[in-house]
Structures are given as structure tokens and as C-alpha cells.
Design a protein around this motif. Sequence first.
Motif, short mmCIF file in Angstrom:
data_model
loop_
_atom_site.label_atom_id
_atom_site.label_comp_id
_atom_site.label_asym_id
_atom_site.label_seq_id
_atom_site.Cartn_x
_atom_site.Cartn_y
_atom_site.Cartn_z
N MET A 1 26.11 -3.67 -1.93
CA MET A 1 25.41 -4.32 -3.03
C MET A 1 24.04 -3.67 -3.18
O MET A 1 23.29 -3.52 -2.20
CB MET A 1 25.26 -5.82 -2.75
CG MET A 1 24.68 -6.60 -3.91
SD MET A 1 24.71 -8.37 -3.54
CE MET A 1 23.92 -9.00 -5.01
N VAL A 2 23.67 -3.30 -4.42
CA VAL A 2 22.45 -2.55 -4.65
C VAL A 2 21.22 -3.32 -4.19
O VAL A 2 20.30 -2.77 -3.56
CB VAL A 2 22.31 -2.17 -6.14
CG1 VAL A 2 20.96 -1.55 -6.42
CG2 VAL A 2 23.42 -1.21 -6.54
N ASP A 3 21.16 -4.63 -4.45
CA ASP A 3 19.97 -5.41 -4.12
C ASP A 3 19.69 -5.47 -2.62
O ASP A 3 18.56 -5.78 -2.20
CB ASP A 3 20.11 -6.84 -4.65
CG ASP A 3 19.96 -6.89 -6.16
OD1 ASP A 3 19.50 -5.89 -6.74
OD2 ASP A 3 20.33 -7.92 -6.77
N ALA A 4 20.68 -5.19 -1.79
CA ALA A 4 20.48 -5.22 -0.34
C ALA A 4 19.90 -3.92 0.18
O ALA A 4 19.48 -3.84 1.35
CB ALA A 4 21.80 -5.51 0.36
N LEU A 5 19.87 -2.90 -0.66
CA LEU A 5 19.34 -1.60 -0.24
C LEU A 5 17.82 -1.63 -0.19
O LEU A 5 17.18 -2.45 -0.85
CB LEU A 5 19.81 -0.51 -1.20
CG LEU A 5 21.31 -0.24 -1.24
CD1 LEU A 5 21.65 0.73 -2.37
CD2 LEU A 5 21.79 0.31 0.10
N PRO A 6 17.22 -0.72 0.57
CA PRO A 6 15.76 -0.72 0.65
C PRO A 6 15.12 -0.12 -0.60
O PRO A 6 15.76 0.60 -1.37
CB PRO A 6 15.49 0.17 1.86
CG PRO A 6 16.64 1.12 1.89
CD PRO A 6 17.83 0.30 1.44
N VAL A 7 13.86 -0.43 -0.78
CA VAL A 7 13.03 0.30 -1.72
C VAL A 7 12.52 1.54 -0.99
O VAL A 7 11.98 1.43 0.11
CB VAL A 7 11.84 -0.55 -2.21
CG1 VAL A 7 10.93 0.26 -3.13
CG2 VAL A 7 12.33 -1.82 -2.91
N ILE A 8 12.73 2.70 -1.58
CA ILE A 8 12.23 3.93 -0.98
C ILE A 8 10.85 4.24 -1.56
O ILE A 8 10.66 4.25 -2.78
CB ILE A 8 13.17 5.12 -1.26
CG1 ILE A 8 14.54 4.88 -0.61
CG2 ILE A 8 12.57 6.43 -0.76
CD1 ILE A 8 14.53 4.90 0.90
N VAL A 9 9.90 4.48 -0.67
CA VAL A 9 8.56 4.90 -1.07
C VAL A 9 8.39 6.34 -0.64
O VAL A 9 8.61 6.68 0.53
CB VAL A 9 7.47 4.02 -0.43
CG1 VAL A 9 6.08 4.53 -0.81
CG2 VAL A 9 7.63 2.56 -0.85
N ILE A 10 8.02 7.21 -1.57
CA ILE A 10 7.82 8.62 -1.25
C ILE A 10 6.34 8.85 -0.97
O ILE A 10 5.50 8.71 -1.85
CB ILE A 10 8.29 9.53 -2.41
CG1 ILE A 10 9.74 9.21 -2.77
CG2 ILE A 10 8.14 11.00 -2.03
CD1 ILE A 10 10.22 9.94 -4.02
N GLY A 11 6.02 9.18 0.26
CA GLY A 11 4.65 9.47 0.64
C GLY A 11 4.01 8.35 1.45
O GLY A 11 3.98 7.20 1.02
N ALA A 12 3.47 8.69 2.63
CA ALA A 12 2.79 7.72 3.50
C ALA A 12 1.29 7.90 3.42
O ALA A 12 0.59 7.88 4.43
CB ALA A 12 3.27 7.85 4.94
N GLY A 13 0.78 8.09 2.19
CA GLY A 13 -0.65 8.12 1.97
C GLY A 13 -1.17 6.72 1.72
O GLY A 13 -0.46 5.72 1.95
N PRO A 14 -2.40 6.57 1.26
CA PRO A 14 -2.98 5.23 1.07
C PRO A 14 -2.14 4.33 0.18
O PRO A 14 -1.92 3.16 0.51
CB PRO A 14 -4.34 5.55 0.44
CG PRO A 14 -4.68 6.92 0.92
CD PRO A 14 -3.38 7.64 1.00
N GLN A 15 -1.65 4.85 -0.97
CA GLN A 15 -0.88 4.00 -1.87
C GLN A 15 0.54 3.78 -1.38
O GLN A 15 1.09 2.69 -1.55
CB GLN A 15 -0.86 4.61 -3.28
CG GLN A 15 -2.12 4.34 -4.08
CD GLN A 15 -3.32 5.11 -3.55
OE1 GLN A 15 -3.20 6.32 -3.32
NE2 GLN A 15 -4.45 4.46 -3.38
N GLY A 16 1.15 4.79 -0.76
CA GLY A 16 2.49 4.60 -0.24
C GLY A 16 2.54 3.56 0.86
O GLY A 16 3.42 2.69 0.89
N LEU A 17 1.58 3.61 1.78
CA LEU A 17 1.53 2.62 2.85
C LEU A 17 1.22 1.23 2.30
O LEU A 17 1.76 0.23 2.77
CB LEU A 17 0.49 3.03 3.89
CG LEU A 17 0.82 4.31 4.68
CD1 LEU A 17 -0.36 4.71 5.56
CD2 LEU A 17 2.08 4.13 5.53
N ALA A 18 0.32 1.17 1.30
CA ALA A 18 0.01 -0.12 0.70
C ALA A 18 1.24 -0.71 0.00
O ALA A 18 1.49 -1.92 0.07
CB ALA A 18 -1.15 0.03 -0.30
N ALA A 19 2.01 0.15 -0.67
CA ALA A 19 3.24 -0.33 -1.31
C ALA A 19 4.17 -0.93 -0.26
O ALA A 19 4.76 -2.00 -0.48
CB ALA A 19 3.93 0.82 -2.04
N ALA A 20 4.31 -0.26 0.87
CA ALA A 20 5.17 -0.77 1.94
C ALA A 20 4.66 -2.10 2.47
O ALA A 20 5.45 -3.01 2.77
CB ALA A 20 5.26 0.25 3.07
#
Length: 439
Positions: A1-20
Motif C-alpha cells: 500500500m502506497v501510504d505505508a511507504l516512507p517519505v524520501i527526503v533527498i539531502g541531509a542538509g539543514p532543510q532535509g533534516l528539518a523535514a525529517a
Amino acid sequence: MVDALPVIVIGAGPQGLAAAAHLTERAMPVLVLEAGATPAAAVSEWGYVRLFSDWSELIDTASARLLEPTGWRAPSARYPTGAQWVEKYLAPLAAALGERVVYNARVTGVSRRGRDRLVDAGRGDQPFTVHVQPDDGEPYRVQARAVIDASGTWSTPNPAGADGLPAMGERETADLLSYRIPDSRDRAGFEGTHTVVIGSGHSAVTAVLALARMARRDPSTTVTWALRRATAGNTFGGGDADELPARGALGIKAKEAVDAGLVSLLTGFRVERIARESDRPVLIAEDGRTLIADRAVVLTGFRPDLSFLSELRLELDPTLQAPVRVAAEVDPNVHSCGSVAATGAADLAQPEPDFYLVGAKSYGRAPTFLALTGYEQVRSVAAELAGDREAARRVELRLPDTGVCGGAGLFDASGASLGGACCAPTPQVLQIGRAPAAV
């Protein structure tokens, strides 16, 4: 099921980490893919540079809440270097996110499962497929319910060539050029030499100031600052009117350095060709002017890398290569009054559902991005992905003014006609004198 999949964030910079952090706070599975070996690897590359934002403007709220149970406390309100930003905030945040962050994982492509960009049928029902190339090992794919691209623009600096393409000979002389702010600690590499800085943004101003300090210590050190525009225009920023005082101070000090004769300012210098004279770069402008340097520093801005997004349906501004609703706020050709509205999920949304460009990459080629902007973006995007439409629409940020009114001005203007302003008289041409000043 698509909704069970993770959100992928590209980049572990300031905004990527904040998104996570925001997604984690909303109990949504998330995976951050970072091309570098460490958190905020791009920030670490300019770790010796001091930011013009203080700590209160560099820390995301959800990230702070995630960190507090670990005993972390926000640093005091001073202006950190990039290295301090990583050490005291970004690295601890990545550690708190734990296995949600994967390093040495370069994203090489994003698409829909079983659908290239031509296929309409069932497109929105399919998960994203994110293609990953690790530093060592076989490439692999990860499926995602949504993708947030926070990869930034650091890896794709603009060339020296004035037409947006590498100048003739630029690739062949790349070993003589630097596209990064000089490290002020590298005195041996710059003192007693002639350095040419090409560019007019905050990075160029920072480089000019670092080199001017060396020139004050050693009079045999010479610095030439080459601007493409016909006048200095808004190069020196908003000064005391800037609501970020450290940013305003950059421009004030840069003008003082020029006035003091520590830096020679050239306008209308548009690089057409770069040649090699022994181990020295020779910069030739379109009008035939020539600069022979020991070192050449190219700081002409950055552009987004869109190559790995070729199979997605994106709606980008043709000028800035930014989402069209964001571009309307940040276009330096027309932007007025030095302030922009905060942007959220509705502004960042693409024809490809559940795909978002955030952070510096969302501004395309515009040079005005602040960390605060990205934190508000990812807060809104996380709320949208969680189905909290009210929080996604809410604006929780007012961005500080730069103190500069009017757009970037007429490119070839040689008089005071530098573009209109909505809130102040038309800016006047800065007259460069030689009064002594401290740097």
C-alpha cells in the motif's frame, strides 16, 4: 500500500533534516538519503565561513523539540561558522534521527513505478521509485509515497562565463579557478598574490572581505573585484536598513574596503574567455579588457541540478528554474523592497503529486535564500503530507527585509536608472572614493 511507504527526503542538509524532524513528529515514516559521508556535508565544505544569521534563525522548531530529550540545548545568540552550525546543531539532529538518515547514498533518478513521464494512466496511484548509487556497492531502488528534494544547489556552481555557459577555455583552466569562498586561514595561498573575485552576491562579498583583510596586513596582496553589471548598483546591500544586521554589515565593510583602496572594483566585466599564462589564469572580457591573476575565485551563484528529475512532471519558471509560484516572489530582476513572502506546500506543489522542491533548490537560480525560509517550507509540506490542510496553509514566518528596494536594476545602466521601487526613491549610483576605513 502506497501510504505505508516512507517519505524520501533527498539531502541531509539543514532543510532535509528539518523535514525529517517534522515528519517524525507527525509519526510518518521517513528516509533521508545523503550523498555525502556526514550530515550537512555541503555545509562542512564551507565550514570556515561565518553566517550572517544568528542561532535563533538557524534552528528549526520541530528539530529543537526532537533534540531536547537528548539533553541538547540551543547555543547562545551569536553568529556561528558553518562548522559550528554542523557541530552544535546539525550533527546532533542527524544523530537523533538515527537510522532514518543514510549516508553515501547519491540519488541518481526519481520516477513513478512503471511509469515514465509520458504515461498518464494510473500515474498518481503508483509509488515513487528513487534510484540510489552508494559510494561502494550496487545501485538500488527505494519506493516512496512522497519525495522531498532538499538537495540544494551547492554541487552546481555557475560558471565564470557571462552568458551562463563556461567561458571559452574555462574547462581547460579549471585547475586555476576556485568556485568556493577562500579560506581566510590560508594566508600563504593568497598573501602577496593578485586575486580576482568574479561575482556580486553575498558569497562574493564575503570573499572580498577575507581578501581585503589579507591586503591590509600585506600591501603586496592585491584584490580585484569584477562585476558583470555596468554599475555597483545594490552590490553593497541594504546596510543599516537590513533587518539581519550581520548581513547589512557585509555590504558596509565591502564598500569601506573599496573606498580604502584595498580592493579594486571593476564594473561591466563580463568574462568571455580564460587563458593560461604559465600557472596563472588570464581573464578576458567581452570588451577586450584583460585581467592576469595569480588566483581567480568564481562566485557567480548556483543553479539547481535537475538532471535526476527528468522523468517527473515539473512546472518550473523558465527564468529561475524554480517552482513558478515561488519564482514570482524571488526573481531578482523584478523583486522589490528586499522582502519576500514565506512559501509553503501550495506554492511548492508540482504537477507530479506529492513531489516537492524545498530549501535553496526551490529558489532555483535566485540568490536570496535563508534557512528560515526552508524551515517554514518543510513545516508546511510535512503538514500537507500528513493531511493537516489547515496547518499547511498557515503562515508562521515573516522574513526579514534586506533593506534594498527595487530590482537588480537595468543590466547595462550606467546612470541612476536602476529600476523602480515601491517603498523608497530610486536608488542612486554609488560613488566609489578612497577614504580610509577599517576592515
